[in-house]
Design a protein around this motif. Structure first.
Motif: not given
Length: 112
Positions: A15-34
């Motif tokens: 599950t983690c193996e496939s989830y890493q891309q999901v996690f990275e993509a979701a975090c990349a969409e966040l506009p948070q500075a810092g």
């Protein structure tokens, strides 16, 4: 304000193996500075994890400079992750968590 988002997983977990891309993509969409994101393999980084016993994958930690805002397992769907990220990055209310999560958040802050 510095915010940390860490996903705790294990290399052997399919599950983690496939989830890493999901996690990275979701975090990349966040506009948070810092915003500091981190994928943590609990076995490779056992010293960082300390006494925290992760039983369910994936487990997410969201922490600011002073408090843990969220800590716990998530269902591995992209929309669940995005909803949790949006909610807890916008709300600075501290979560009630065990000392192991507080210690992990402290160690993550020190690494910055």
């Amino acid at each position: 304000m510095s915010l940390h988002v860490a996903c705790l997983c294990a290399a052997w977990c399919r599950t983690c193996e496939s989830y890493q891309q999901v996690f990275e993509a979701a975090c990349a969409e966040l506009p948070q500075a810092g915003l500091h994101t981190r994928w943590i393999d609990i076995e490779d980084e056992a010293e960082l994890i300390g006494e925290l016993d992760i039983e369910t994958f994936p487990t997410l930690l969201i922490a600011d400079g002073e408090h843990v805002r969220f800590a716990g397992p998530l269902t591995p769907q992209p929309e669940t992750l995005k909803r949790v990220l949006r909610a807890h990055l916008a709300d600075a209310t501290p979560a009630r968590v065990g000392p192991e999560y507080l210690e992990l958040a402290h160690r993550l802050r020190k690494q910055r």
